[in-house]
Design a protein around this motif. Sequence first.
Motif, PDB file in Angstrom:
ATOM      1  N   MET A 130      -1.573   2.950  -4.808  1.00 41.26           N
ATOM      2  CA  MET A 130      -0.914   2.014  -3.882  1.00 41.26           C
ATOM      3  C   MET A 130      -1.207   2.377  -2.433  1.00 41.26           C
ATOM      4  O   MET A 130      -1.511   1.499  -1.609  1.00 41.26           O
ATOM      5  N   PHE A 131      -1.123   3.655  -2.091  1.00 43.34           N
ATOM      6  CA  PHE A 131      -1.386   4.053  -0.709  1.00 43.34           C
ATOM      7  C   PHE A 131      -2.862   3.933  -0.368  1.00 43.34           C
ATOM      8  O   PHE A 131      -3.209   3.630   0.780  1.00 43.34           O
ATOM      9  N   ALA A 132      -3.737   4.180  -1.328  1.00 45.91           N
ATOM     10  CA  ALA A 132      -5.161   3.958  -1.074  1.00 45.91           C
ATOM     11  C   ALA A 132      -5.410   2.496  -0.738  1.00 45.91           C
ATOM     12  O   ALA A 132      -6.215   2.174   0.154  1.00 45.91           O
ATOM     13  N   ALA A 133      -4.715   1.593  -1.436  1.00 41.64           N
ATOM     14  CA  ALA A 133      -4.843   0.166  -1.126  1.00 41.64           C
ATOM     15  C   ALA A 133      -4.362  -0.125   0.287  1.00 41.64           C
ATOM     16  O   ALA A 133      -5.005  -0.876   1.047  1.00 41.64           O
ATOM     17  N   VAL A 134      -3.244   0.460   0.653  1.00 41.99           N
ATOM     18  CA  VAL A 134      -2.743   0.286   2.021  1.00 41.99           C
ATOM     19  C   VAL A 134      -3.763   0.804   3.032  1.00 41.99           C
ATOM     20  O   VAL A 134      -4.042   0.173   4.051  1.00 41.99           O
ATOM     21  N   GLY A 135      -4.362   1.952   2.735  1.00 42.42           N
ATOM     22  CA  GLY A 135      -5.295   2.562   3.668  1.00 42.42           C
ATOM     23  C   GLY A 135      -6.564   1.768   3.889  1.00 42.42           C
ATOM     24  O   GLY A 135      -7.183   1.877   4.949  1.00 42.42           O
ATOM     25  N   VAL A 136      -6.986   0.986   2.899  1.00 43.79           N
ATOM     26  CA  VAL A 136      -8.190   0.165   3.070  1.00 43.79           C
ATOM     27  C   VAL A 136      -7.850  -1.252   3.501  1.00 43.79           C
ATOM     28  O   VAL A 136      -8.725  -2.123   3.519  1.00 43.79           O
ATOM     29  N   GLY A 137      -6.589  -1.471   3.848  1.00 39.73           N
ATOM     30  CA  GLY A 137      -6.198  -2.783   4.371  1.00 39.73           C
ATOM     31  C   GLY A 137      -5.798  -3.789   3.326  1.00 39.73           C
ATOM     32  O   GLY A 137      -5.506  -4.940   3.663  1.00 39.73           O
ATOM     33  N   ALA A 138      -5.776  -3.404   2.046  1.00 37.55           N
ATOM     34  CA  ALA A 138      -5.382  -4.333   0.978  1.00 37.55           C
ATOM     35  C   ALA A 138      -3.882  -4.199   0.727  1.00 37.55           C
ATOM     36  O   ALA A 138      -3.443  -3.788  -0.356  1.00 37.55           O
ATOM     37  N   PHE A 139      -3.083  -4.553   1.727  1.00 40.66           N
ATOM     38  CA  PHE A 139      -1.625  -4.377   1.621  1.00 40.66           C
ATOM     39  C   PHE A 139      -1.042  -5.221   0.494  1.00 40.66           C
ATOM     40  O   PHE A 139      -0.194  -4.746  -0.266  1.00 40.66           O
ATOM     41  N   GLY A 186      -1.849  -3.585  -2.784  1.00 43.12           N
ATOM     42  CA  GLY A 186      -1.025  -2.407  -2.989  1.00 43.12           C
ATOM     43  C   GLY A 186       0.382  -2.757  -3.410  1.00 43.12           C
ATOM     44  O   GLY A 186       0.955  -2.133  -4.321  1.00 43.12           O
ATOM     45  N   PHE A 187       0.962  -3.776  -2.772  1.00 45.22           N
ATOM     46  CA  PHE A 187       2.324  -4.158  -3.139  1.00 45.22           C
ATOM     47  C   PHE A 187       2.347  -4.876  -4.479  1.00 45.22           C
ATOM     48  O   PHE A 187       3.339  -4.810  -5.202  1.00 45.22           O
ATOM     49  N   PHE A 188       1.245  -5.563  -4.831  1.00 44.27           N
ATOM     50  CA  PHE A 188       1.173  -6.174  -6.161  1.00 44.27           C
ATOM     51  C   PHE A 188       1.195  -5.089  -7.235  1.00 44.27           C
ATOM     52  O   PHE A 188       1.796  -5.257  -8.288  1.00 44.27           O
ATOM     53  N   HIS A 189       0.559  -3.947  -6.955  1.00 45.50           N
ATOM     54  CA  HIS A 189       0.606  -2.832  -7.910  1.00 45.50           C
ATOM     55  C   HIS A 189       2.012  -2.238  -7.974  1.00 45.50           C
ATOM     56  O   HIS A 189       2.429  -1.755  -9.033  1.00 45.50           O
ATOM     57  N   VAL A 190       2.752  -2.258  -6.861  1.00 44.64           N
ATOM     58  CA  VAL A 190       4.167  -1.865  -6.903  1.00 44.64           C
ATOM     59  C   VAL A 190       4.912  -2.756  -7.889  1.00 44.64           C
ATOM     60  O   VAL A 190       5.718  -2.278  -8.706  1.00 44.64           O
ATOM     61  N   PHE A 191       4.626  -4.056  -7.825  1.00 42.15           N
ATOM     62  CA  PHE A 191       5.306  -5.046  -8.675  1.00 42.15           C
ATOM     63  C   PHE A 191       4.975  -4.832 -10.146  1.00 42.15           C
ATOM     64  O   PHE A 191       5.868  -4.741 -10.992  1.00 42.15           O
ATOM     65  N   THR A 192       3.690  -4.736 -10.474  1.00 42.64           N
ATOM     66  CA  THR A 192       3.311  -4.559 -11.878  1.00 42.64           C
ATOM     67  C   THR A 192       3.716  -3.180 -12.386  1.00 42.64           C
ATOM     68  O   THR A 192       4.156  -3.041 -13.534  1.00 42.64           O
ATOM     69  N   HIS A 193       3.597  -2.172 -11.539  1.00 45.07           N
ATOM     70  CA  HIS A 193       3.960  -0.808 -11.931  1.00 45.07           C
ATOM     71  C   HIS A 193       5.430  -0.716 -12.302  1.00 45.07           C
ATOM     72  O   HIS A 193       5.819   0.075 -13.180  1.00 45.07           O
TER      73      HIS A 193
END
Length: 869
Positions: free
Chosen positions: A345-354, A357-364
């Motif tokens: 999730m944080f790697a997604a945030v770091g590459v600008g795919a916010f 990243g939050f979609f992975h929070v949802f599915t996770h």
Amino acid sequence: MHVEAPQQILLLLIILFPLGGAIINGLLGRYMAKGLVTLVGVGSVALSFALAVVSFVELYGLRHESETATLVYHFYEWFSLKLPSGNVVAVNVRFVMDSLSGVMTLIVTGVGGLIHLYSIGYMGDDEGYPRFMSFLNLFMASMLILVLGSSMPVMFVGWEGVGLCSYLLIGFWFENRDYAAAGRKAFVVNRIGDFGVLIGMFILVGVAGSFEFADINSAAMAGEFRPDFPVWLLGVAPSLATVACVFLFLGCTGKSAQIPLYIWLPDAMAGPTPVSALIHAATMVTAGVYLCCRLSPLFITSDVAMSIIAVTGTLTALLAASIAVVQREMKKILAYSTVSQLGFMFAAVGVGAFAAGFFHVFTHAFFKACLFLGAGSVMHAVHAHGDADIFKLGGLRKALPITRLTFLASCLAIAGFPLTSGFFSKDEILLGAAAQIFRPDDMLMTSVGWFTLIGLTLAAVMTAFYMFRLYFLTFTGEYRSADQSGDHPYDAHPHESPPAMTIPLVVLAVGALTVGFLGLPHVVPIIGTHLSDYSWWGHWMEASVAGQPVPEQMYIVNLASGLAFGAMAIGISAAWVLYRNKSTDALAEKMPARLYQLAFDKWRVDELYAATIVNPIKNVAVVAGRADMTFVDAVMTKLPSFNVREAGRILARLQNGVVHVYGAVVVVGVVAVLAWFWTPHSRIEAAFEGTRVELTTPQGLGYEYRWDANSDGEFETQWKGTPGTTFEYGHDDMRGIAVFLKNTHSGIEHRIDVTDEWMPLPIESVVPAEFLSPRDTGFEVRIDGEFLLFRKAHARTKLSGMKEIRLPMGKSGRLGPARVSSRPLVEATLEVRNAFGNTRRATKEIALPFGFEAPTHASLTRPAHEVVR
């Protein structure tokens, strides 16, 4: 658009229901029947979920009118804060539901409600059941405050609240010292991260002039955070955005278990299994990701901060996955899996795919909650307390059919099997990393993109492997505790869990398989079909979350999808070959023994922290404790009490009832008082107003005074009863010159009495030597008439061609961070006479805070500013 509808009070009620449940069960639960405790604990969260759904439906309807629609409820003004700029910032207790917080509220109340329902069967027989339900409710209320708060301070209340509740829940069985220590560890580590959040918060308000998230994001988009930070860090001048984001991310590493503050999360398994599911799935550990998404317009302005986040997230995903592949306990494997998935999730945030990243929070939230509750169901079935060793399990597919199917569904989802929820969210993260590789204008982010893409692919391979290693060793083969041999076997006759536990498993498993379709990809791999019009998630999040554009070039899409599918296939296949229907640890047999043991020992990071941080602090604490006992308790406490006691004992001897002894004491006292009054007392004080000096002394009973203000032997005043006089000094009154060195930053001042002989000018007395350059040191000084002369030590004299620097008295100059000034010295004399005719004389040297007018020829000397380097 802020909507002011009466239903907005629902935002407050969403929080108040679980908060009320926590208060009722916390205060009255021990006196209530178990059924009533359950009704309050579970019912309050169910009501909160129902209100969240109603509010979300209302918000969904308003989005048809405006893309930026939000629901806002202003409760009251909490306090106001005056900034150094003079602006007053009001901090309001205000709750906001927008597209981001709306989804998060549904996750927290929905998944949290299922965990509450599961707890009825799992914790119902525990004698602390009312306390457990109270803590769960308080955790829910705190998380909802964090999610719905409209400003940093309100969010921080919830942020600290979930930290407190995690301490209470992880150490719920505090009778066990190890469990209590795990809760304490989580609390301490999170406080370290919280310090970063506080620093970041005050940087934000200093720049944006507001604590509100909306105002901070608006200031970020307006470029107000792009100027340089006023203090250089590590030899560079980072932007305000970079410094603020790095401090905020420090808080996120604590709350969301990233390197270096991830060490608390695996130990959190000490708490009951529902606690593990609540903390690790949908609530506390995702708070850091939520904060980054909430402030995404700010984070995206700093490539440096984004790179730090991406690299940290990738390293965390790899490190935690490498530990999970060799662990033996179910919950410990899932704990390190959570740390690893948070890294994604944080790697997604770091590459600008916010949004990804939050979609992975949802599915996770769905598949990880299902996995933890599934582990709890297994432990409940075999009567394993604390955790379950997978090498004592096996063959449970027949005894626990519902648990097995739901566990399998969640394993497929977390591994990224096609069309499961994790397949969609993990692909989007890898797509965001792949997109960074092809940014031609930014070498930093290109390098970060390569590192993130390769690192996350390896972590995805290990994720699929360790999850199916866990599944195969738990549910396939033969039940290894059936014959009751071995070390501490489990129950020989496992059974399926009751409906209160299996129903939440089924609901979560269905979600783990299906919710990914809310985030359909923009472009389908291989065939290139565009689905952007059908991607509900992307459209819903774009109003609240910033991010880099989603690439639609097929070679980027195919690269990300190919790596994701390959990672899933390799990981599952390896686990199938090595562990399906097996009972031994094939990995331990194939890996080098030392490497396996090192990974099993969690790379000994805890031991490293203990040696470098924890133990030194403990040693300092031991020394401080002994100093407290010897100095504070003994010298500062026992010695004064001893003195008082002994003085009292001596004085008590005087109270002996003998009259002539009392008379003697009275005589001694009278003599002492007369001796005091026989001799006059005085001291000289000076006050300055312009060039006039006011000389005063404390008033004495029956005293008369006369002043010799310049100590020339002639009194300027005659005997009089007033204790003060004024005087204006001139050149003829000077007795010398004092040079004063003052640190311009700290205010530390040092005085040097100079003569007509050369003497060193010790700048090091006010400024540490390491802050001085060679030009600032090595000066000597002496008096030359009305001037101070400066020269370099051991320098050539005036006769050999080196000119000395003159500084007229009353002027000042700078030597690096030190200011040099001179003051004339004068003397004042006071004579005091009391009613007995006795006199006493006092003399005081006074350094005048002003200089005298320099002679006319001073204009021919070198300018004073030449003293300045």
